[in-house]
Design an enzyme around this catalytic site. Structure first.
Site, short mmCIF file in Angstrom:
data_model
loop_
_atom_site.label_atom_id
_atom_site.label_comp_id
_atom_site.label_asym_id
_atom_site.label_seq_id
_atom_site.Cartn_x
_atom_site.Cartn_y
_atom_site.Cartn_z
N GLY A 1 -30.10 -15.31 47.35
CA GLY A 1 -30.09 -16.16 46.16
C GLY A 1 -29.88 -17.63 46.49
CG ASP B 1 -24.25 -17.51 47.43
OD1 ASP B 1 -23.07 -17.86 47.34
OD2 ASP B 1 -24.74 -16.64 46.68
CD GLN C 1 -24.53 -15.85 51.93
OE1 GLN C 1 -23.35 -15.61 52.15
NE2 GLN C 1 -25.20 -15.24 50.97
CG HIS D 1 -26.12 -8.87 42.92
ND1 HIS D 1 -25.01 -8.92 42.11
CD2 HIS D 1 -25.73 -9.40 44.12
CE1 HIS D 1 -23.99 -9.44 42.78
NE2 HIS D 1 -24.39 -9.74 43.99
#
Ligand code: AMP
Length: 280
Positions: A148, A151, A154, A37
């Site tokens: 990111g 994923d 996603q 993150h």
């Protein structure tokens, strides 16, 4: 760092105190922050004038109620890390803020994203992702959205969302940050013992096994070799797949040219982990 729990307060603040023309970078998260993150925060700090993060564990994207119930929460540490990394604004909304009574989301056409890979194993998951990201994009109005590579599917889904809602935002996909043993950093890793983390590193090893054994022609045996290696290391495999990088179409025969990505989902002690590796 300024923390807003109410979206209206955030909007007022932006309108009154941020000069027009500043570039906004946005990093939506579900908290339990780690270096993955923080790498997105860092990238936004490099590219943009104002970096905004959100922490919200979105119930609508959990297909498994146990997973939702057990999702790690480390909010004080998260705030400390965001401040240390000079994030400018944190949005910390509750459910009523994210999904007010009159909330409506766009019905996004997800096509095969809903039936393949994560879409197949987590029914409804990407609908939930679209709901929350649409709402947050609408509130935050960022110039750049940082997500990111870990994923990857996603990211593909959010790309579709951005196109279909006509959002004026650029999606920036950033590299996966890993532990020293190769395990992709993930909030869910907090639930693993040291021994399980070592076992889980076999996911990355299996991805490398695929990368190192790729050849033109039938690639089913390469997938099977990686799946066997993973199962033998004590993980339960959901899938080991190779797909086109551009649209995640599954590939069984490779022309030696098309850009591909290997993707794995596996479970260890009921904790589901995903990872991927571009093959070129
Ligand atoms: P999450 O809190 O799991 O919803 O993740 C928030 C964002 O951080 C998503 O865009 C993730 O893809 C990204 N992210 C999670 N883990 C990593 C990692 N290991 N490396 C890079 N980005 C990551």
């Amino acid at each position: 760092m300024i923390i807003f729990k109410k979206f209206d307060d955030y909007k007022k603040y932006i309108k009154m105190l941020i000069p027009h023309g500043k570039r906004f970078g946005f990093i939506p998260t579900m908290g339990a922050l780690h270096q993955g993150h923080l790498s997105l925060i860092e990238k936004s700090k490099q590219d943009c004038d104002i970096t905004i993060s959100s922490i919200y564990i979105n119930p609508t994207q959990f297909n498994n109620p146990e997973d939702y119930k057990n999702y790690p929460v480390t909010i004080e540490k998260d705030i400390y890390l965001l401040e240390k990394n000079e994030c400018d604004i944190l949005l910390l909304p509750d459910m009523y803020e994210v999904y007010p009574k009159d909330f409506k989301s766009t019905d996004i056409v997800l096509d095969t994203m809903e039936t393949t890979l994560e879409g197949k194993f987590r029914p409804g998951h990407f609908r939930g992702v679209c709901q929350v990201i649409e709402r947050l994009l609408h509130v935050v109005s960022p110039d750049h959205l940082y997500m990111g590579q870990k994923d990857y599917q996603q990211c593909m889904v959010v790309k579709k969302l951005i196109e279909q809602i006509n959002a004026n935002v650029e999606l920036k996909i950033e590299p996966t940050v890993r532990e020293s043993n190769g395990l992709a950093m993930s909030s869910r890793n907090l639930r693993l013992t040291d021994e399980e983390k070592n076992k889980a590193a076999n996911i990355f090893k299996s991805l490398l096994l695929i990368k190192n054994n790729m050849h033109k022609g039938n690639i089913q045996p390469v997938k099977m070799m990686a799946e066997t290696a993973l199962n033998n290391s004590g993980l339960k495999t959901d899938y080991v797949q190779i797909a086109k990088l551009k649209d995640l179409t599954i590939v069984d025969d490779w022309d030696g040219d098309t850009a591909l990505i290997a993707l794995i989902a596996a479970t260890i002690n009921n904790i589901r982990l995903i990872d991927n590796l571009p093959l070129q």
